[in-house]
Design an enzyme around this catalytic site. Structure first.
Site, mmCIF file in Angstrom:
data_model
loop_
_atom_site.group_PDB
_atom_site.id
_atom_site.type_symbol
_atom_site.label_atom_id
_atom_site.label_comp_id
_atom_site.label_asym_id
_atom_site.label_seq_id
_atom_site.Cartn_x
_atom_site.Cartn_y
_atom_site.Cartn_z
ATOM 1 N N HIS A 167 -27.636 -18.939 -66.993
ATOM 2 C CA HIS A 167 -26.640 -19.121 -66.067
ATOM 3 C C HIS A 167 -27.170 -18.869 -64.605
ATOM 4 O O HIS A 167 -26.522 -18.787 -63.620
ATOM 5 C CB HIS A 167 -25.724 -18.200 -66.200
ATOM 6 C CG HIS A 167 -24.142 -18.411 -65.897
ATOM 7 N ND1 HIS A 167 -24.131 -19.691 -64.935
ATOM 8 C CD2 HIS A 167 -23.035 -18.110 -66.147
ATOM 9 C CE1 HIS A 167 -22.816 -19.925 -64.578
ATOM 10 N NE2 HIS A 167 -22.100 -19.119 -65.425
ATOM 11 N N ASP B 105 -24.710 -23.901 -64.238
ATOM 12 C CA ASP B 105 -23.298 -23.520 -63.870
ATOM 13 C C ASP B 105 -22.338 -24.290 -64.862
ATOM 14 O O ASP B 105 -22.787 -24.951 -65.726
ATOM 15 C CB ASP B 105 -22.954 -23.678 -62.514
ATOM 16 C CG ASP B 105 -22.884 -24.913 -62.011
ATOM 17 O OD1 ASP B 105 -22.896 -25.897 -62.834
ATOM 18 O OD2 ASP B 105 -22.906 -25.206 -60.778
#
Length: 440
Positions: free
Chosen positions: A412, A416
């Site tokens: 992450h 995304d």
């Protein structure tokens, strides 16, 4: 008779050193050309080194557990059949050559370190590549990234090797307390939790020593979780058309091409197509954590269980450039080589994205750990038949369909939800839209 040097052979493009596991021959032993003389290890692969000629071993320069640079002379052989010798050097050349050993390397590194410690600041190389093994050692020794990057690397292109770090630690004289700003960045708060002692009864419980590969896997997994904030997304897909096509064509495919048609090449094909659509998933994060490196080559690693229970990841190179026949041939070769412990070092290097077929073990779905330095990994669950509501020309109907779950773990820091979810959905779309009339 000529003296023939036995050099540590090249074992892959990016491999600059190997660890000696064991010698199968001793000084004074007679060996035949191509006879295995020792075993060495690089990352997860153990390799055998054959003799370049027939003769008698007169000298062994390194011992078990020594880390040796590629191309280093590790032994000398008194040859008896010069016609079979690929490379020879004279006795005088051997006599005049400096016998290199870890101690000599230590002296050289020590001199460099003494020069460095005279300065008040680190001589740091921020672009220095730090392998997971180096990072693991640094963590155990409470070293900062800046300190590790200041170590002179003796590997290819200045790469920092394990021996470089150990040599540095023997002569470590940096006043770490004088670098409070670095300490503040890297020091972790002390936990108040004390792990409970593990109690066991000898003779009743079984204590198994981790082998070298299991230790490396453990280090790699911990490093990955420590490095990448993992997020996992899931989708369920209908692969009925693909399953029916594969079942109908696996026998004709093997008869035509001489290759088994498993589901794996179909999965690799779909992933490679989706990577082309979303190249951001085929990436790595730079060492300083500030740059994203998108890979042009699409090299798909396939997590494979070994007979020992350990895991290895052979790589299908340039998967997007291969047709189904080529993918099947490569997948079968890598799977067989894995089971027989015959993988070459270059066959487990260079992956840019990895898949893990957890369905092989009956798992419905999985939450795989990213194979560093990649930014995502795909897990494929078991294919199960069950009644599903489908839409037909006649409206909604209940039918028996082959269903499976896909799960994508992604880093992450750079991936995304949009990119991760879109890529995962695209892989599912390719598998669901499989052409039932496809020609083999």
């Amino acid at each position: 008779m000529p003296i023939v040097p036995l050099k540590l052979p090249k074992m892959g493009e990016s491999i600059s050193e190997a660890t000696i596991i064991s010698w199968l021959k001793n000084v004074g032993d007679t060996i035949e050309i191509e006879e295995t003389i020792l075993e060495v290890a690089t990352d997860k692969v153990d390799s055998e080194v054959p003799s370049p000629c027939t003769g008698v071993i007169t000298e062994i320069r390194f011992q078990a557990n020594d880390v040796v640079p590629i191309g280093e002379i590790i032994a000398l052989i008194d040859a008896t059949e010069t016609s079979n010798t690929a490379q020879e050097i004279s006795n005088e050349e051997v006599k005049n050559e400096t016998v290199k050993s870890p101690q000599v390397t230590n002296t050289s590194s020590s001199n460099n370190l003494e020069f460095k410690t005279q300065n008040s600041e680190f001589i740091r190389n921020p672009d220095a590549f730090l392998s997971p093994l180096i990072v693991s050692i640094a963590k155990k020794e409470n070293m900062t990234i800046e300190e590790v990057q200041s170590i002179p690397g003796t590997g290819a292109e200045g790469r920092i090797r394990k021996s470089d770090v150990f040599n540095y630690l023997k002569n470590r004289t940096y006043p770490l307390a004088s670098r409070p700003q670095i300490q503040a960045q890297t020091q972790q708060p002390k936990s108040s939790y004390n792990p409970p002692p593990i109690k066991y009864v000898e003779g009743h419980d079984t204590v198994v020593e981790m082998d070298r590969m299991r230790k490396m896997i453990a280090d790699h997994m911990v490093y990955s979780k420590h490095t990448s904030p993992h997020v996992t997304a899931y989708i369920e897909i209908d692969v009925t058309n693909m399953v029916n096509w594969r079942n109908a064509n696996k026998a004709p495919f093997q008869e035509k091409y001489g290759e088994r048609l498993t589901f794996t090449p179909l999965f690799v094909e779909a992933v490679a197509k989706a990577v082309i659509d979303f190249p951001g998933i085929n990436a790595s994060v730079s060492e300083d954590g500030k740059k994203i490196i998108e890979r042009k080559d699409i090299n798909i690693g396939m997590a494979t269980a070994l007979p020992s229970g350990n895991l290895i990841v052979p790589v299908v190179k340039n998967a997007d450039e291969k047709n189904l026949k080529g993918l099947a041939a490569e997948v079968n070769h890598l799977a067989n080589a894995s089971r027989e412990n015959k993988l070459k070092p270059e066959e487990i290097q260079g992956s840019t994205f990895t898949i893990s077929n957890v369905g092989t073990f009956g798992s419905l779905m999985g939450t795989p750990i990213i194979n560093q330095p990649e930014v995502a990994i795909l897990a494929l669950g078991i294919i199960k038949k069950r009644p599903e509501v489908i839409t037909t020309d006649k409206g909604d109907e209940i039918a028996i369909r082959s269903m499976m779950y896909l799960s994508l773990s992604f880093d992450h820091r750079v991936v995304d939800g949009y990119l991760g979810g879109s890529f995962l959905r695209k892989v599912g779309d390719y598998l669901e839209a499989f052409d039932p009339k496809r020609k083999i």
